[in-house]
Structure formats: C-alpha cells, structure tokens
Design a protein around this motif. Structure first.
Motif, short mmCIF file in Angstrom:
data_model
loop_
_atom_site.label_atom_id
_atom_site.label_comp_id
_atom_site.label_asym_id
_atom_site.label_seq_id
_atom_site.Cartn_x
_atom_site.Cartn_y
_atom_site.Cartn_z
N SER A 77 -70.46 31.04 18.24
CA SER A 77 -70.50 30.31 19.51
C SER A 77 -71.54 29.21 19.41
O SER A 77 -72.67 29.44 18.99
N ILE A 78 -71.16 27.99 19.79
CA ILE A 78 -72.06 26.85 19.76
C ILE A 78 -72.06 26.22 21.14
O ILE A 78 -71.02 25.75 21.61
N SER A 79 -73.23 26.21 21.79
CA SER A 79 -73.30 25.66 23.15
C SER A 79 -74.23 24.47 23.25
O SER A 79 -74.29 23.81 24.29
N GLY A 80 -74.99 24.18 22.18
CA GLY A 80 -75.90 23.05 22.22
C GLY A 80 -76.53 22.82 20.88
O GLY A 80 -76.25 23.52 19.89
N GLY A 81 -77.39 21.82 20.81
CA GLY A 81 -78.06 21.50 19.56
C GLY A 81 -77.15 20.76 18.60
O GLY A 81 -76.12 20.19 19.00
N GLN A 82 -77.53 20.77 17.33
CA GLN A 82 -76.76 20.07 16.30
C GLN A 82 -76.63 20.98 15.09
O GLN A 82 -77.61 21.54 14.59
N VAL A 83 -75.40 21.09 14.58
CA VAL A 83 -75.11 21.90 13.40
C VAL A 83 -74.46 21.01 12.36
O VAL A 83 -73.36 20.49 12.57
N ASN A 84 -75.15 20.82 11.23
CA ASN A 84 -74.65 19.99 10.14
C ASN A 84 -74.42 20.87 8.91
O ASN A 84 -75.35 21.54 8.46
N ILE A 85 -73.21 20.86 8.38
CA ILE A 85 -72.86 21.76 7.28
C ILE A 85 -72.18 20.98 6.16
O ILE A 85 -71.24 20.21 6.40
N GLU A 86 -72.66 21.21 4.93
CA GLU A 86 -71.96 20.76 3.74
C GLU A 86 -71.73 21.99 2.87
O GLU A 86 -72.67 22.67 2.48
N ALA A 87 -70.46 22.27 2.58
CA ALA A 87 -70.10 23.43 1.77
C ALA A 87 -69.22 22.97 0.62
O ALA A 87 -68.20 22.31 0.84
N ALA A 88 -69.60 23.31 -0.60
CA ALA A 88 -68.86 22.88 -1.79
C ALA A 88 -68.65 24.07 -2.72
O ALA A 88 -69.57 24.85 -2.97
N SER A 89 -67.43 24.21 -3.24
CA SER A 89 -67.13 25.28 -4.19
C SER A 89 -66.39 24.69 -5.38
O SER A 89 -65.74 23.66 -5.29
N SER A 90 -66.49 25.39 -6.51
CA SER A 90 -65.79 24.95 -7.71
C SER A 90 -65.22 26.16 -8.43
O SER A 90 -65.73 27.28 -8.30
N GLY A 91 -64.13 25.91 -9.16
CA GLY A 91 -63.48 26.99 -9.89
C GLY A 91 -62.05 27.17 -9.42
O GLY A 91 -61.71 26.87 -8.27
N ASP A 92 -61.18 27.65 -10.29
CA ASP A 92 -59.78 27.86 -9.95
C ASP A 92 -59.67 28.89 -8.82
O ASP A 92 -60.24 29.98 -8.89
N GLY A 93 -58.92 28.52 -7.79
CA GLY A 93 -58.73 29.42 -6.65
C GLY A 93 -59.92 29.53 -5.73
O GLY A 93 -59.92 30.36 -4.81
N ALA A 94 -60.95 28.73 -5.93
CA ALA A 94 -62.16 28.80 -5.10
C ALA A 94 -61.87 28.31 -3.67
O ALA A 94 -60.91 27.56 -3.44
#
Length: 303
Positions: free
Chosen positions: A60-77
C-alpha cells in the motif's frame, strides 16, 4: 508487516544491492508493506529473479516517493519492480524501471493478483531484450480511478504489453492513463490488453500512442500491433471519456479490438492505425460480435 514513514525532519531509505543469488529482493515482507511518507530509493540487480519490493500480502502506498530500479540477468530470469498479492496506490509518486536480460527473461514493472490505483502518480518502464516485458501486469482485475495519473512508457521486448490485465480493467472518474512507446521485436505488441471487460467512463482520459510490432517474421498474425484489445470481453466507453489511440503500426494492425462487443455511448474516440505488410489487415475499430455507437464522437484513420 513493515510500515515506512518519515520522521519530523523528513526521511530517506536507500537500498542498494548486487546479488549473485538466484533470488534477491530490495525490501521483502511476509505480511504487508505500507509506504506512508518519506523517500525510498531501491536499486537492485541479480543473476536470477529480482524484486525491488516484494510482499506475500499487500503493498500500500499513500504518500511519499518510491523510486525502484530492478535488473536481472540470465536465461528465464525475472525482474519485478513491485510484486505482491495485492497492490493499492492512493497517493505519492511511484517511479519504476525493470530490466531483464537473457533468453525468455521477463520484466514486470508492477505485478499483482489485483491492483487499485486511486491517486498519486505512477510511472513505469520495462525492458527485456530477448524475452517479454509488461509495464503493469495483473492476474485478475485492475482499477484506475479518482485522481490517479498512470504513465507507462518504453515497454520493449520480443513480446510487449504496456498494461496487461488478466481480468477486468476499469478506468473512471478523472483518472489519466498514458501508454507510449510499446515495441515488440519478434511478436505482437499491445498498448492495453485485457482478458475480460474494459470500461472507460466519467471524465477519464486514455492515450495510447506509438505501439509497434516490427519483425522479419513471415507470419503477420504473429506480428500484430494492437492499441487496445479485450481478448475475451466487452469494451464500453461512456460519459465524457476521451480515448485516443494513435501511431499503431505492424505487419497487421488494429486500433481497438474486442473479443466480444463494443459500446460507445459518449465521449470522444480517435483511432489512427497503419499496416506495413502487403495484403495484411488494418482495422480501426473491430468487435468480434456487435458494435453499438449511440453517442459521442468517433474518428478513425486506417492506412
């Protein structure tokens, strides 16, 4: 449960991780994760399945700031920005970039069984060079309403979908949804795709632009571009809603298509679509069964 809120002088939570494990998460909870205020920065990468924020319960997000960077590598990742059973966004600013590399790798900006976005600003990018990419992806229903502003951009992969809903999608009230730069390099591209019904009502605004399916495939049906598609449901546009679908281009291309009926009783609908292969279908607005236009303004340009 985990609750994140700022202190009297403001708060910053910064999570950075590079993991070689099969599974890695920036923030994880067996219960719920609640963002109330403050700033959260998450930058996580791994060699397998990666989650920026993951909850077995709800996020649940009701305020503020949420910054996300998500990176994956590999077959089927798999790279997931936010992953939970349920997600509810009521306010604040959410910015997500998910990137997966590897054969059949998958990138999800936001994924949940059910999602409600009722306020705030949500911006999502999703890339997977040799797999599939989804900006916002639900197993069941998605509701975007009230003052929510959703911007999905640069969803690029072999098979791409800006917003992909396994159930019903409702966009209502004064919500604004923008989906741009959805590009598929080896399969079909979808700006907005739902399995069941899509309802756009009230003063909601939906803008889908620059959806491209580009490939050397000899099978045009596999390289189709769809601005909006309800694969097994109805599409209803009513009241003073504004729906614009432009720059949809593929070997075969459809601006708005449904697996059942289309009903337009009000609002403004504009469609611009172009097929690039000889003798391939180009369809502005195409229902599987019936189309009923009883009000509003509809403009179609199909080349």
């Amino acid at each position: 449960n985990l609750t994140i809120q700022n202190g009297a002088d403001g708060g910053l939570l910064n999570v950075t991780a590079a993991a070689s494990q099969q599974y890695a998460a920036g923030i994880y909870a067996e219960g719920n994760i609640i963002f109330e205020s403050g700033t959260v920065e998450i930058d996580i990468c791994g060699d397998g399945n990666v989650w920026g924020v993951c909850a077995d319960g709800a996020v649940s997000i009701s305020g503020g700031q949420v910054n996300i960077e998500a990176a994956s590598s590999g077959d089927g990742a798999k790279a997931n920005g936010i992953y939970a059973y349920e997600i509810e966004i009521l306010g604040g600013a959410v910015n997500i970039e998910a990137e997966a590399s590897g054969d059949e790798a998958k990138a999800n900006g936001i994924y949940a069984y059910e999602i409600k976005i009722l306020g705030g600003t949500v911006t999502v990018e999703s890339h997977s060079v040799d797999g599939s990419a989804y900006g916002i992806h639900t197993h069941d229903n998605l509701l975007i309403s009230d003052s929510a502003k959703v911007n999905v951009a640069e969803v690029i992969s072999c098979c791409s979908s800006g917003i992909d809903v396994g159930g019903n999608l409702t966009i209502s009230s004064t919500a604004e949804v923008k989906v741009t730069a959805v590009n598929s390099t080896d399969d079909s591209a979808y700006g907005i795709c739902t399995y069941d019904n899509l309802l756009i009502s009230d003063s909601a605004k939906v803008n889908v632009a620059d959806v491209t399916a580009d490939s050397d495939s000899k099978i045009p049906s596999r390289v189709s571009a769809y601005g909006i598609l309800t694969s097994s449901g109805n599409l209803t546009i009513s009241d003073s809603a504004e729906v614009t679908v432009t720059e949809v281009t593929g070997l075969s291309a459809s601006g708005i298509g449904t697996g059942w009926d289309i009903e337009i009783s009000g609002g403004t609908v504009t469609v611009d679509v172009q097929a690039t292969a000889v003798e391939c279908p180009v369809q502005g607005i195409i229902p599987y069964y019936d189309a009923v236009i009883s009000g509003g303004s509809v403009t179609v340009n199909a080349i």
